[in-house]
Design an enzyme around this catalytic site. Sequence first.
Site, short mmCIF file in Angstrom:
data_model
loop_
_atom_site.label_atom_id
_atom_site.label_comp_id
_atom_site.label_asym_id
_atom_site.label_seq_id
_atom_site.Cartn_x
_atom_site.Cartn_y
_atom_site.Cartn_z
N ASP A 1 -4.71 18.80 -42.91
CA ASP A 1 -5.57 18.85 -44.07
C ASP A 1 -5.58 20.28 -44.61
O ASP A 1 -5.56 21.23 -43.83
CB ASP A 1 -6.98 18.42 -43.68
CG ASP A 1 -7.93 18.39 -44.86
OD1 ASP A 1 -7.60 17.73 -45.85
OD2 ASP A 1 -9.00 19.01 -44.77
N ASP B 1 -11.42 12.35 -43.45
CA ASP B 1 -10.30 12.45 -42.51
C ASP B 1 -10.46 11.53 -41.30
O ASP B 1 -9.50 11.35 -40.54
CB ASP B 1 -10.15 13.90 -42.00
CG ASP B 1 -9.90 14.89 -43.12
OD1 ASP B 1 -9.12 14.53 -44.02
OD2 ASP B 1 -10.46 15.98 -43.10
N ASN C 1 -1.03 9.12 1.14
CA ASN C 1 -0.97 8.99 -0.32
C ASN C 1 -2.09 9.73 -1.04
O ASN C 1 -1.87 10.32 -2.10
CB ASN C 1 -1.01 7.51 -0.72
CG ASN C 1 0.28 6.79 -0.40
OD1 ASN C 1 1.29 7.41 -0.08
ND2 ASN C 1 0.25 5.47 -0.45
N VAL D 1 0.84 -1.21 0.00
CA VAL D 1 0.00 0.00 0.00
C VAL D 1 0.86 1.25 0.00
O VAL D 1 0.56 2.25 -0.64
CB VAL D 1 -0.95 -0.01 1.22
CG1 VAL D 1 -1.70 1.30 1.33
CG2 VAL D 1 -1.93 -1.18 1.11
N ASP E 1 -11.31 17.90 -41.19
CA ASP E 1 -12.68 18.31 -40.90
C ASP E 1 -13.72 17.49 -41.64
O ASP E 1 -14.90 17.59 -41.34
CB ASP E 1 -12.88 19.79 -41.26
CG ASP E 1 -12.62 20.07 -42.73
OD1 ASP E 1 -12.12 19.17 -43.42
OD2 ASP E 1 -12.91 21.19 -43.18
N ILE F 1 2.58 1.72 -3.66
CA ILE F 1 1.71 2.07 -4.79
C ILE F 1 1.16 3.47 -4.58
O ILE F 1 0.50 3.74 -3.59
CB ILE F 1 0.56 1.06 -4.94
CG1 ILE F 1 1.10 -0.33 -5.23
CG2 ILE F 1 -0.40 1.50 -6.04
CD1 ILE F 1 0.06 -1.40 -5.28
#
Length: 1144
Positions: free
Chosen positions: A491, A841, A930, A444, A837, A447
């Site tokens: 594009d 695409d 934590n 514990v 757009d 992590i």
Amino acid sequence: MMIFPYYETIFSKKKTVVNFFQAEATPAHGDRLLVSPLHFLIESGAIRSARGRAAPAAPARRPSATATDATSTRSAKPQAGRLTSPFSGLRHGVTVAEHRSQTAQTPIASSGTTSSPARPFAFPSVARALTPRRPRRPRRRRAPMEDAYAKSVAEVLEAFGVDRTKGLTDTQVEQHARLYGKNVLPQEESTPFWKLVLKQFDDLLVKILIAAAVISFLLARMNGETGLSAFLEPSVIFMILAANAAVGVITETNAEKALEELRAYQADIATVLRNGCFSILPATELVPGDIVEVGVGCKVPADMRMVEMLSHQLRVDQAILTGESCSVAKELESTSAMNAVYQDKTNILFSGTVVVAGRARAVVIGVGSNTAMGSIRDAMLRTEDEATPLKKKLDEFGTFLAKVIAGICILVWVVNIGHFRDPSHGGFVRGAIHYFKVAVALAVAAIPEGLPAVVTTCLALGTKRMARLNAIVRSLPSVETLGCTTVICSDKTGTLTTNMMSVSKVCVVRSVHQRPMTDEYSISGTTFAPEGFIYDAGGLQLEFPPQSPSLLHLAMCSALCNESTLQFNPDKKCYEKIGESTEVALRVLVEKVGLPGFDSMPSALNMLTKHERASYCNRYWENQFRKISILEFSPDRKMMSVLCSRKQQEIMFSKGAPESIMARCTHILCNDDGSSVPLTMDIRNELEARFQSFAGKDTLRCLALALKRMPPGQQSISYADEANLTFIGLVGMLDPPREEVRDAIHSCMSAGIRVIVVTGDNKSTAESLCRQIGAFEHLDDFAGYSYTASEFEGLPPLERTNALQRMVLFSRVEPSHKKMLVEALQTHNEVVAMTGDGVNDAPALKKADIGIAMGSGTAVAKSASDMVLADDNFATIVAAVAEGRAIYNNTKQFIRYMISSNIGEVVCIFVAAVLGMPDTLIPVQLLWVNLVTDGLPATAIGFNKPDGNIMTVKPRKVNEAVVSGWLFFRYLVIGAYVGLATIAGFVWWFVYSENGPGLPYSELVNFDSCSARQTSYPCSIFEDRHPSTVSMTVLVVVEMFNALNNLSENQSLLVIHPWSNLWLVGSIILTMLLHVAVLYIEPLAALFSVSPLSWAEWKIVLYLSFPVILIDEVLKLFSRSPRGRRFPLRLWRRDILPKESRDN
């Protein structure tokens, strides 16, 4: 009276059968010379009725006196209404009188075909019942016609066994439906909700946390704990995991919307010829072989091969598929191009595209998934979502951390096997369980439970800042992906350009007596908005443009020789076009020129509402002149003409290709005095030189305009009248680049980001744009930098690799090429951002590391993207990249901060276990540290100000570790100090504190044998809450000082002061207030097994915590000095944490 097609509709349950006859023009439609059948049906309500609502009865109209008996006689009986060739309306280039006579003589007209015998009207169900059924053939699979574009009309019709004058029979329709299926995009089965939920827990760290929670609960029950204390730790862990799982499920659910929204581009209805009758059917009922008629405004319902032209031309807007900025002319001839792309297939109408001019008939060659739109869907389905660089790093870090945690837990348990039999545990099994609980606490501690929440919060805060920059983030992890983007594939149409054709230059003849003989004007404004000014060759703005005779007549001709519409959309708050982009550009030019007779023109028009302003000047000229006859555009003439009348004067206005118009001109209009003088060879050469300059150097799309005074009373015009014209002027138009794009391109270059322009347009047009926006700056020869899709595919592998490293322009592409480019760049470890757009695409947007859609783009593109630019501004990408880099830097800082915190906790528990001390911290205390005391400052670190040079450094490498070797060494040192300081606080209370027992150190490390020995203190002293309270407080306070260290990776606190990030200062204050509340509020103190601290204990906490700043300042000093980093780097590998390896 003017006559044009009108329609009587009779509805059955499934079909709408259209009965064509002639009637007088109604007031609503009488002014129209050309009426599209489908357009008329939409206005008359037939289509709405076809969808299931009852249609109103058609009003009885008195037949025209010129109509024949066949068309002037009506009866309510079905057999009286002959359903002949239904859509034979006005042909282009004929007068009303000519049309009247033609329709009177030929009630059944079919262009290029002989009329079939009239067939009595019957309801579809009756017709099917009376049709003799053929013997059913054995079912066979027919291959789709993928090469229909290369075959003649006769070959295509023969392949499907269809007569183009009658269409398919009902039997053929049934057969083809079984062979090819329905004309719908099949719905993909979505992932079950429970699978999406389980997928979120498929992570090694998450599994370790779940195991820790379950084991913690079982151990608590075995020790006899009940109530809240037994469920607290597991509950907190499961709440964290549930929140993370919810975010993941929502993100994956949104990603599937793109496939559903692709269906919106399928047509709803189609005008189909079956059994010799034209019917309006749902588009989903189309099958290959169906003959379909399309006209202006029609959305193409399936992929179709042209078989018959019903007008002089047919033009289709297929920008959503190919990205071409202009509509495309379609033709009947087959195509012989090798490796033909969509742009080369000029005889194919693609599903979802829109007809903008003309009428034609075509045969269906592909439905559903076997269409161009279906191939886009399949490409999106085949595209797997790529994990972002940060996610990959966090996954790698999680795997690495999980292995380390497992190793340390096993080591702690094995090292203490000898203590399993200590009397304090009450037996070997209970001793094993005790140290197993220590191992769980260690897991514990190791992590960082708050890391996912902090990363999500930091990215969410970043999205809010980016939203203020008009960059709307749809996928949180994509925020930091921008920071390491190395290539932007942009594009062209609608992204780098406005996708709004605009007139940019005008050339007129000034005078034949002066040099230069021509005047050139430039026009500002790059959108359809009627906003802009006209400037002369010297750059001076014309105050009253209508005072120039040539500009005035240019505006007249542009307004009258025009069939488009410009209107203001109040919902979208923008100006929109209906019709050809080139004609709309001319309408906008008319508005910019203004009207004659007003000293304040055209600025006075700004007082109008936007709806009125859209076409005010155009309407003025249309009211001044009455249109009498039209000669439509034809490919052989390359021009169109309109005969107009005003005050007993007939004038013909013409517009068309410059070479066609100038060849027919004999006079010119002089801009100086408005006189008409003969067109000499010198003037012709001068005009041709200007035309070549416009079309060549400037790559403008050019049109010439002319007029001719006609004899009074003339009511019609013919092709022979298009001679002896008077030249007015030459206009050059283009799809203009956005004004801010050039600076944005330069910013990308300085930031080490390549920009590749990707477009479906032809090579020369795209190269001209690249030259304008600075993409080809300092390049005289574009060879090796500009490729078409076919050129690129034809390169050998080695040359293709070299081309990828130098490419600036990729033109003449179709959707598969865009995705191919993204994949090729990714195999070279490039982080690719793709902008677009259109529907075309979407596959590339989904495949790219970060897909960027335009706010005005299609819903499909937006759903497939990770980010949407609300203002369609390419420059916004640059600002978003800077923000992404800052977010990533801050993300690294709080990750390192949390790593050092967890290292400290691991060191604390591991050292205490090895030395044989009591538990310094219990799991619930570790969870508090934590999640809360570490989580708040870590989140605030996300508000660190970006470095000033953030956009002048190259993008970070894809394989750059979040924590490199030297940094890991630094934070290992910091973490070791945090852990040792925490243990020191614990030891201090037992050994040196005035309120403590004053035990010798040896007694502390042998506490487990207390019950077996005679001691001067009670063994219950080791269960006192004060020592763990001191340890927990030292851990909290030292982390607050460590948070200040993370204001910058290498800069000293003397340079970057704590108040540079007030959010961090505020989070530290809030964290300390929460910790004080835990210590001094009794219910919370009992929950976390802590007790209040005295002032003496607070002082020792500060003494033990503050040195972490001094240690990190020394390490930062070494970091700033390259020489100082050599020693640590010899001891450690360059990257302790594993690097990313991209899947090729």
